[in-house]
Design an enzyme around this catalytic site. Structure first.
Site, PDB file in Angstrom:
ATOM      1  N   GLY A   1       0.793  -1.230   0.137  1.00 48.33           N
ATOM      2  CA  GLY A   1       0.072  -0.058   0.029  1.00 48.33           C
ATOM      3  C   GLY A   1       0.866   1.421  -0.014  1.00 48.33           C
ATOM      4  O   GLY A   1       2.087   1.099  -0.269  1.00 48.33           O
TER       5      GLY A   1
ATOM      6  N   HIS B   1       2.532   5.109  -4.974  1.00 45.74           N
ATOM      7  CA  HIS B   1       3.210   5.955  -5.619  1.00 45.74           C
ATOM      8  C   HIS B   1       3.472   5.566  -6.982  1.00 45.74           C
ATOM      9  O   HIS B   1       3.351   4.598  -7.675  1.00 45.74           O
ATOM     10  CB  HIS B   1       4.343   6.445  -4.670  1.00 45.74           C
ATOM     11  CG  HIS B   1       5.278   5.419  -4.515  1.00 45.74           C
ATOM     12  ND1 HIS B   1       6.015   4.793  -5.562  1.00 45.74           N
ATOM     13  CD2 HIS B   1       5.715   4.402  -3.288  1.00 45.74           C
ATOM     14  CE1 HIS B   1       6.774   3.750  -4.879  1.00 45.74           C
ATOM     15  NE2 HIS B   1       6.418   3.481  -3.706  1.00 45.74           N
TER      16      HIS B   1
ATOM     17  N   GLY C   1       6.060   4.935  -8.428  1.00 53.20           N
ATOM     18  CA  GLY C   1       6.815   3.774  -8.798  1.00 53.20           C
ATOM     19  C   GLY C   1       5.659   2.481  -8.951  1.00 53.20           C
ATOM     20  O   GLY C   1       6.189   1.657  -9.676  1.00 53.20           O
ATOM     21  N   HIS C   2       4.853   2.173  -7.917  1.00 56.04           N
ATOM     22  CA  HIS C   2       3.967   1.102  -8.182  1.00 56.04           C
ATOM     23  C   HIS C   2       3.181   1.356  -9.527  1.00 56.04           C
ATOM     24  O   HIS C   2       2.783   0.124  -9.841  1.00 56.04           O
ATOM     25  CB  HIS C   2       2.795   1.160  -6.814  1.00 56.04           C
ATOM     26  CG  HIS C   2       3.489   0.800  -5.592  1.00 56.04           C
ATOM     27  ND1 HIS C   2       3.602   1.988  -4.656  1.00 56.04           N
ATOM     28  CD2 HIS C   2       4.116  -0.053  -5.157  1.00 56.04           C
ATOM     29  CE1 HIS C   2       4.123   1.372  -3.523  1.00 56.04           C
ATOM     30  NE2 HIS C   2       4.592   0.249  -3.704  1.00 56.04           N
TER      31      HIS C   2
ATOM     32  N   GLN D   1       8.220  -9.126   7.984  1.00 58.74           N
ATOM     33  CA  GLN D   1       9.175  -8.631   7.458  1.00 58.74           C
ATOM     34  C   GLN D   1       9.816  -7.350   8.084  1.00 58.74           C
ATOM     35  O   GLN D   1      10.730  -6.703   7.372  1.00 58.74           O
ATOM     36  CB  GLN D   1       9.041  -8.281   5.839  1.00 58.74           C
ATOM     37  CG  GLN D   1       8.205  -7.124   5.434  1.00 58.74           C
ATOM     38  CD  GLN D   1       8.043  -6.951   3.739  1.00 58.74           C
ATOM     39  OE1 GLN D   1       7.248  -7.801   3.517  1.00 58.74           O
ATOM     40  NE2 GLN D   1       8.452  -5.892   3.293  1.00 58.74           N
TER      41      GLN D   1
ATOM     42  N   GLY E   1      10.094  -3.740  -8.485  1.00 58.76           N
ATOM     43  CA  GLY E   1      10.674  -2.458  -8.771  1.00 58.76           C
ATOM     44  C   GLY E   1      12.261  -2.670  -8.560  1.00 58.76           C
ATOM     45  O   GLY E   1      12.566  -3.595  -7.264  1.00 58.76           O
ATOM     46  N   GLU E   2      13.233  -2.209  -8.954  1.00 58.78           N
ATOM     47  CA  GLU E   2      14.650  -2.341  -8.694  1.00 58.78           C
ATOM     48  C   GLU E   2      15.148  -1.574  -7.621  1.00 58.78           C
ATOM     49  O   GLU E   2      16.294  -1.425  -7.135  1.00 58.78           O
ATOM     50  CB  GLU E   2      15.539  -1.923 -10.069  1.00 58.78           C
ATOM     51  CG  GLU E   2      15.433  -2.771 -11.224  1.00 58.78           C
ATOM     52  CD  GLU E   2      16.063  -2.549 -12.574  1.00 58.78           C
ATOM     53  OE1 GLU E   2      16.707  -1.404 -12.464  1.00 58.78           O
ATOM     54  OE2 GLU E   2      16.145  -3.331 -13.257  1.00 58.78           O
TER      55      GLU E   2
ATOM     56  N   SER F   1       9.300   6.292  -2.838  1.00 58.07           N
ATOM     57  CA  SER F   1       8.925   5.261  -1.638  1.00 58.07           C
ATOM     58  C   SER F   1       7.800   5.652  -0.877  1.00 58.07           C
ATOM     59  O   SER F   1       7.624   6.780  -0.809  1.00 58.07           O
ATOM     60  CB  SER F   1      10.451   5.197  -1.022  1.00 58.07           C
ATOM     61  OG  SER F   1      10.055   4.631   0.137  1.00 58.07           O
TER      62      SER F   1
HETATM   63  O1  PAF Z   1       8.454  -4.348  -1.851  1.00 56.72           O
HETATM   64  C1  PAF Z   1       7.447  -4.341  -1.034  1.00 56.72           C
HETATM   65  O2  PAF Z   1       6.506  -3.616  -1.002  1.00 56.72           O
HETATM   66  C2  PAF Z   1       7.341  -5.686  -0.308  1.00 56.72           C
HETATM   67  O3  PAF Z   1       8.539  -6.107   0.142  1.00 56.72           O
HETATM   68  C3  PAF Z   1       6.507  -6.935  -0.745  1.00 56.72           C
HETATM   69  C4  PAF Z   1       7.276  -7.418  -1.962  1.00 56.72           C
HETATM   70  C5  PAF Z   1       5.318  -6.480  -1.157  1.00 56.72           C
HETATM   71  C6  PAF Z   1       6.289  -8.112   0.019  1.00 56.72           C
HETATM   72  O4  PAF Z   1       5.658  -7.483   1.430  1.00 56.72           O
END
Ligand code: PAF
Length: 254
Positions: A30, A33, A35-36, A60, A146-147, A184
């Site tokens: 979520g 931005h 980038g997404h 994570q 994304g890179e 980001s």
């Molecule tokens: O890059 C992210 O936003 C996260 O690490 C991902 C790949 C969605 C996994 O939770």
């Protein structure tokens, strides 16, 4: 756009998609931005259907405060996804995604131990585990990453190879704001002064100088360095600017 929060409903929906049509998936946490949006655009170009997932994956985050402060912009995200003409949004809750309460996980024990993995213990176990779950659920032809998260992208590519997953992993270029800062989700958290420091970070990081010189520039601007290293002909950095963690990377010219 069909919004699905339930795994069995998504699985039924997936089964009902025409066999001869392709599906692309963009996984996100979520706070969407540009980038997404570039990943979504790429998926839409290459596939008949596009699925976006929004799941703030707690496994994570090695720091509970970082997880609590992670930006949540649900209404704005929905509006962006609708405008981008996404077909499906999958937004499950923790209990749906982790019926095992994270007793099972995926661990890589080499490249995941350096850079972000070194300063965020367990981070890549959480990333690889949730990405594996989402790949299994999506059953997509292609998945877009994304890179900017280059280490993540590389680890996912290798994981897919190791576990014979048929989804093709596609890396997409970093999208930057006009002043060079990589987009980001965390950028929303920067105050006005921190945003200015972030601009300097991006600008100094891209200078064609040895690492020691760049380190000295960061220190002069009071930018806290987590790491600044070169690996495989690429330069990587993670810094903390007023408590906000920013990362960047670039390919080094030969
Ligand atoms: O890059 C992210 O936003 C996260 O690490 C991902 C790949 C969605 C996994 O939770």
């Amino acid at each position: 756009m069909k919004v699905i929060t339930n795994i069995s409903l998504w699985q039924k929906t997936r089964q009902n998609l025409p066999f001869d049509k392709t599906l692309g998936v963009v996984m996100t946490m979520g706070a969407l931005h540009k980038g997404h949006l570039s990943l979504i655009e790429q998926s839409k170009k290459q596939n008949d259907f596009t699925l976006v997932s929004i799941f703030i994956n707690p496994t994570q985050f090695n720091n509970q405060d970082d997880l609590a402060k992670y930006p949540k912009t649900w209404d704005q995200d929905i509006a962006l996804l609708e405008a981008a003409d996404v077909d499906f949004l999958f937004a499950p809750c923790f209990d749906e995604m982790y019926p095992d309460d994270y007793r099972y996980k995926i661990t890589e024990n080499s490249f995941s131990q350096i850079l972000c993995g070194k300063s965020r213990p367990g981070h890549f176990d959480g990333v690889l585990t949730v990405v594996m779950k989402l790949l299994q659920l999506a059953q997509a032809h292609r998945a877009y990453f994304g890179e900017k998260d280059y280490q993540q992208l590389h680890l996912i590519k290798q994981m897919v190879k190791a576990f014979f997953i048929s989804t093709k992993i596609i890396g997409c270029p970093i999208i930057r704001e006009e002043d060079g800062l990589a987009f980001s989700s965390r950028n929303i958290r920067l105050s006005k002064t921190a945003r200015e420091k972030a601009r300097l970070f991006a600008q100094m990081f891209h200078q064609n100088q040895p690492l020691e010189a760049i380190k000295a520039m960061f220190e002069q601007q009071d930018i806290e360095i987590d790491y600044l290293e070169a690996h495989c002909n690429r330069r990587f950095a993670a810094v903390l600017i007023d408590g906000v963690r920013l990362i960047d990377n670039l390919e080094l010219k030969k």
